[in-house]
Design a protein around this motif. Structure first.
Motif, short mmCIF file in Angstrom:
data_model
loop_
_atom_site.label_atom_id
_atom_site.label_comp_id
_atom_site.label_asym_id
_atom_site.label_seq_id
_atom_site.Cartn_x
_atom_site.Cartn_y
_atom_site.Cartn_z
N GLN A 1 0.63 -1.21 0.13
CA GLN A 1 -0.02 0.03 0.32
C GLN A 1 0.85 0.74 0.25
O GLN A 1 0.47 2.00 -0.76
CB GLN A 1 -0.39 0.29 1.11
N GLN A 2 1.66 0.98 0.60
CA GLN A 2 2.88 2.80 0.48
C GLN A 2 3.31 2.45 -0.61
O GLN A 2 3.57 3.89 -1.10
CB GLN A 2 4.12 1.53 2.15
N GLU A 3 3.92 1.49 -1.53
CA GLU A 3 4.17 1.73 -2.75
C GLU A 3 3.30 2.63 -3.27
O GLU A 3 3.34 3.19 -4.57
CB GLU A 3 4.90 0.71 -3.76
N ARG A 4 2.52 1.08 -3.56
CA ARG A 4 1.12 2.45 -4.27
C ARG A 4 0.52 3.60 -4.13
O ARG A 4 0.62 4.46 -5.02
CB ARG A 4 -0.26 1.04 -4.28
N ILE A 5 0.13 4.15 -3.13
CA ILE A 5 0.07 5.43 -2.54
C ILE A 5 1.51 6.12 -2.82
O ILE A 5 1.45 7.25 -3.43
CB ILE A 5 0.01 5.63 -1.10
N ALA A 6 2.24 5.84 -2.49
CA ALA A 6 3.58 6.53 -2.97
C ALA A 6 3.98 7.33 -4.36
O ALA A 6 4.38 8.79 -5.11
CB ALA A 6 4.40 6.30 -2.64
N ARG A 7 3.60 5.97 -5.19
CA ARG A 7 3.31 6.02 -6.42
C ARG A 7 2.26 7.43 -7.41
O ARG A 7 2.58 7.81 -8.34
CB ARG A 7 3.44 4.47 -7.09
N GLU A 8 1.29 6.72 -6.48
CA GLU A 8 -0.11 8.02 -7.47
C GLU A 8 0.01 9.40 -7.16
O GLU A 8 0.36 10.02 -7.06
CB GLU A 8 -1.20 7.28 -6.77
N THR A 9 1.05 9.12 -5.20
CA THR A 9 1.00 10.26 -5.69
C THR A 9 2.29 11.44 -6.03
O THR A 9 1.53 12.87 -6.56
CB THR A 9 1.66 11.03 -3.80
N LEU A 10 3.26 10.78 -6.44
CA LEU A 10 4.53 11.46 -7.35
C LEU A 10 3.78 11.55 -8.95
O LEU A 10 3.81 12.26 -9.43
CB LEU A 10 6.03 10.55 -7.74
N ASP A 11 2.62 10.53 -9.35
CA ASP A 11 2.29 11.05 -10.84
C ASP A 11 1.31 11.92 -10.59
O ASP A 11 1.05 12.66 -11.78
CB ASP A 11 1.73 9.49 -11.13
N ILE A 12 0.05 12.15 -9.72
CA ILE A 12 -0.34 12.71 -10.32
C ILE A 12 -0.94 13.87 -8.42
O ILE A 12 -0.94 15.04 -9.25
CB ILE A 12 -2.20 11.73 -9.09
N TYR A 13 -0.70 13.80 -7.62
CA TYR A 13 -1.07 15.20 -6.73
C TYR A 13 0.17 15.92 -6.49
O TYR A 13 -0.35 17.08 -6.37
CB TYR A 13 -1.20 14.06 -4.87
N ALA A 14 1.88 15.34 -6.80
CA ALA A 14 2.21 16.93 -6.57
C ALA A 14 2.77 16.87 -7.82
O ALA A 14 3.16 18.38 -7.89
CB ALA A 14 4.07 15.63 -6.69
N PRO A 15 2.08 17.28 -9.30
CA PRO A 15 2.11 17.60 -10.56
C PRO A 15 1.34 18.80 -10.04
O PRO A 15 1.26 19.91 -11.01
CB PRO A 15 1.84 16.35 -11.60
N ILE A 16 0.26 18.21 -9.19
CA ILE A 16 -1.44 19.03 -9.62
C ILE A 16 -0.76 20.58 -8.49
O ILE A 16 -0.98 21.55 -8.80
CB ILE A 16 -2.71 17.81 -8.69
N ALA A 17 -0.24 19.66 -7.59
CA ALA A 17 0.37 20.91 -6.51
C ALA A 17 1.08 21.74 -7.36
O ALA A 17 0.72 23.46 -6.98
CB ALA A 17 1.61 20.25 -5.38
N ASN A 18 1.97 21.16 -7.95
CA ASN A 18 3.43 22.67 -8.38
C ASN A 18 1.97 23.03 -9.89
O ASN A 18 2.50 25.10 -9.43
CB ASN A 18 3.57 21.32 -9.85
N ARG A 19 0.95 22.32 -9.99
CA ARG A 19 0.75 23.51 -11.32
C ARG A 19 -0.50 24.56 -10.55
O ARG A 19 -0.69 25.68 -10.95
CB ARG A 19 -0.43 22.53 -12.40
N LEU A 20 -0.75 24.35 -8.95
CA LEU A 20 -1.09 25.57 -8.73
C LEU A 20 -0.85 26.47 -7.89
O LEU A 20 -1.17 27.05 -6.73
CB LEU A 20 -2.70 24.36 -7.93
N GLY A 21 0.78 25.83 -8.14
CA GLY A 21 1.88 26.78 -8.05
C GLY A 21 2.43 26.56 -5.89
O GLY A 21 2.49 27.52 -5.69
N MET A 22 1.50 25.42 -5.12
CA MET A 22 1.93 25.52 -3.94
C MET A 22 3.18 24.50 -4.58
O MET A 22 3.23 23.37 -4.15
CB MET A 22 1.28 23.72 -3.54
N ALA A 23 4.66 24.98 -4.28
CA ALA A 23 5.62 24.60 -4.66
C ALA A 23 5.73 24.13 -3.40
O ALA A 23 6.97 22.40 -3.81
CB ALA A 23 6.96 25.47 -4.87
#
Length: 121
Positions: free
Chosen positions: A11-33
Motif C-alpha cells: 500500500q505504501q508503494e502504491r500510494i507513493a507512486r500515485e502521489t508522484l504521478d498525480i498529486y505532486a504535479p497538481i500541487a505544482n500546477r497550482l503554484g504550491m511548490a
C-alpha cells in the motif's frame, strides 16, 4: 503521505507512486511548490528507501547546512571585496527528490562519489 508507515509495504508503494504521478504535479500546477516538494520527498522515502536514507536528515542538519553556507557566503563575499568585485551571492537548498531525479537522469554512480567537509578534511 505522512502516515504511510502504518500501512503495508504494498500500500505504501502504491500510494507513493500515485502521489508522484498525480498529486505532486497538481500541487505544482497550482503554484504550491512547498507542498509538491514535500510530497515528492515523502514518496521517495517509500519508493527508494536507500536513497532516502542517504540524503534525508532530521531537519537539524538543514539548519546546520544553512549556517555553513552562510559562513561560506561571508568568506566568499569578503574575498571578492578584497579584489574589488561587488556582487550578490545567494542560493537555495535542493530537495531530496530533485537531487534523486538528477542522479538518475545523469546516471551518476553515487557509490563512487566522495564528500569532504567544508574544512577540506
Amino acid at each position: 503521505m505522512r502516515t504511510l508507515e502504518h500501512l503495508s509495504p504494498r500500500q505504501q508503494e502504491r500510494i507513493a507512486r500515485e502521489t508522484l504521478d498525480i498529486y505532486a504535479p497538481i500541487a505544482n500546477r497550482l503554484g504550491m511548490a512547498k507542498v509538491k516538494n514535500e510530497l515528492e520527498d515523502l514518496a521517495l522515502k517509500y519508493l527508494d528507501l536507500r536513497a532516502s536514507r542517504a540524503g534525508a536528515g532530521d531537519g537539524g542538519e538543514a539548519q546546520a547546512d544553512r549556517r555553513v553556507h552562510q559562513g561560506d557566503q561571508t568568506t566568499l563575499r569578503s574575498e571578492l571585496d578584497k579584489g574589488g568585485i561587488v556582487c550578490d551571492i545567494y542560493g537555495r537548498r535542493k530537495h531530496l527528490h530533485s537531487i534523486y531525479r538528477k542522479i538518475k537522469r545523469q546516471r551518476i554512480d553515487v557509490a563512487r562519489c566522495t564528500t569532504t567537509s567544508p574544512s577540506g578534511s
